[in-house]
Design a protein around this motif. Structure first.
Motif, mmCIF file in Angstrom:
data_model
loop_
_atom_site.group_PDB
_atom_site.id
_atom_site.type_symbol
_atom_site.label_atom_id
_atom_site.label_comp_id
_atom_site.label_asym_id
_atom_site.label_seq_id
_atom_site.Cartn_x
_atom_site.Cartn_y
_atom_site.Cartn_z
ATOM 1 N N ALA A 130 0.825 -1.223 0.000
ATOM 2 C CA ALA A 130 0.000 0.000 0.000
ATOM 3 C C ALA A 130 0.851 1.261 0.000
ATOM 4 C CB ALA A 130 -0.969 -0.003 1.179
ATOM 5 N N ILE A 131 1.978 1.203 -0.686
ATOM 6 C CA ILE A 131 2.850 2.366 -0.856
ATOM 7 C C ILE A 131 2.515 3.016 -2.192
ATOM 8 C CG2 ILE A 131 5.240 3.121 -1.132
ATOM 9 C CD1 ILE A 131 6.023 0.652 0.590
ATOM 10 N N PRO A 132 2.336 4.326 -2.260
ATOM 11 C CA PRO A 132 2.029 4.969 -3.538
ATOM 12 C C PRO A 132 3.035 4.549 -4.618
ATOM 13 C CG PRO A 132 1.800 6.558 -1.770
ATOM 14 C CD PRO A 132 2.367 5.306 -1.148
ATOM 15 N N PRO A 133 2.556 4.128 -5.784
ATOM 16 C CA PRO A 133 3.450 3.601 -6.826
ATOM 17 C C PRO A 133 4.579 4.544 -7.209
ATOM 18 C CG PRO A 133 1.167 3.110 -7.367
ATOM 19 C CD PRO A 133 1.132 4.007 -6.161
ATOM 20 N N ALA A 134 4.358 5.851 -7.114
ATOM 21 C CA ALA A 134 5.409 6.797 -7.501
ATOM 22 C C ALA A 134 6.658 6.652 -6.643
ATOM 23 C CB ALA A 134 4.877 8.226 -7.410
#
Length: 382
Positions: A77-81
């Motif tokens: 759940a880490i932002p893909p960026a």
């Protein structure tokens, strides 16, 4: 492992405050509690130390697996960026204090079991490194304690010093309890003991210089090295996250701890560890799906035991409130902590600095260890 009842020192409040622990009591109960202590044998401490060293090895392998598998990293759940910056930091190994606290279950008989790894913003540091040592020195001078944490932190800062710029900013939030302020101040003390100049900084005072593409403090001084007692998972969701990406791409700010710590501090690492090392004596079975049998549900991203529930025979027997859980949960098999006194269940916080086990702190609370759990000291006796 024995729990002893003691008489607190008559002036204990003044003494722990003199050591910096101004937050020693909550609204309803003590936080620092020297009316009890735990006694360990040398053999028990050896087992805790060995388990800590082994768990660090397992986390290295798990981190390698996660950064090498995009689908696995997506489970965190880490932002893909921020996936690429995490991979790049993992491979580059930028300067890091590389410290943390393994929270363990231990009954004195079976192998210590991992609950989680607090390694991005670990607290209960001053009380583990300094306050309980001073208590032991006064109350039990003939006994030992598993505690070289202070010396290890200073030595690690000293090793990092040649790679750091002239000034290290140390940032925290303006918390009402003072816990974060105390921890940040203590870390400044350890850095300065290693010859590193530091400046205090509140997280809300960090600014962005648009022309120079850099973060600055309240005096508009460029921040070149930053220890932040503030979770990475919050940083990457702040309004200035685009500036953070810009900064990480430029690589002209030493972030301590590095962004890859987001992997180890995320509860999603627990199923990864179990998949890589099934049946390992220091691990508990963990998965992303609700298992058959007794289990503990933990949000991927949570702090201080918030939004945790204990499930036994398909019924929730204990749970805590909070604002976490939207990112998902992991499920870890239930470990039955020893009840050392009515309602008193100890969780061992085993500290590690750059791969070496260096100390132990104990939090004692209910079935779920929350921010109201007491810190109790320990000694080695036998």
């Amino acid at each position: 492992m024995i729990r002893d009842t003691l008489t607190p020192r008559a002036d204990w409040q003044a003494k722990v405050e003199a050591s910096g622990l101004v937050w020693h009591a909550g609204a309803d109960r003590l936080y620092w509690d020297e009316s009890v202590c735990y006694r360990f044998t040398g053999a028990e401490i050896d087992r805790i130390e060995a388990a800590t060293t082994e768990l660090y090895r397992l986390f290295l392998a798990a981190g390698e697996a996660v950064v090498g598998d995009p689908a696995l990293l997506a489970r965190f759940a880490i932002p893909p960026a921020f996936h690429d910056p995490i991979r790049e930091a993992w491979e580059a190994e930028p300067p890091a204090l590389n410290f943390g606290r393994f929270d363990l279950g231990f009954d004195g008989q079976d192998a210590p079991k991992l609950f989680e790894f607090n390694c991005d913003t670990p607290t209960s540091l001053l009380e583990a490194a300094v306050v309980q040592w001073e208590w032991k020195t006064e109350c039990f001078p003939a006994l030992d304690q598993f505690n070289s944490l202070h010396e290890a932190l200073v030595a690690r800062w000293r090793a990092l010093a040649p790679a750091l710029p002239a000034t290290l900013h140390v940032a925290h939030v303006a918390d009402l309890s003072g816990e974060d302020a105390i921890t940040a101040a203590y870390l400044r003390d350890t850095a300065e003991a290693a010859g590193i100049a530091t400046l205090p900084l509140l997280m809300e005072d960090i600014g962005w210089h648009h022309d120079d593409h850099c973060f600055v403090d309240a005096s508009a001084m460029r921040i070149e090295a930053l220890f932040k007692l503030y979770p990475w998972e919050w940083l990457v969701r702040e309004g200035f996250a685009p500036h953070l990406l810009d900064n990480l791409a430029r690589g002209d700010l030493f972030w301590i701890e590095p962004i890859w710590k987001m992997i180890w501090s995320n509860k999603a690492i627990l199923p990864v560890l179990w998949d890589l090392f099934p049946g390992h004596p220091n691990l508990l079975p963990a998965s992303f799906t609700i298992p058959i049998g007794d289990a503990v549900a933990k949000p991927l991203l949570s702090r201080e035991g918030a939004n945790v529930s204990i499930r036994r025979a398909d019924a929730i027997i204990a749970q805590t409130a909070g604002d976490y859980g939207d990112e998902g949960y992991v499920y870890q098999s239930l470990y039955r902590l020893p009840e050392m006194a009515p309602g008193c269940f100890p969780v061992l916080g085993s500290w590690i600095v750059d791969g070496a086990a260096v100390g132990l702190g104990i939090r004692e609370g209910g079935l779920i260890t929350s921010n109201t759990a007491r810190f109790v000291p320990h000694v080695i006796d036998g």
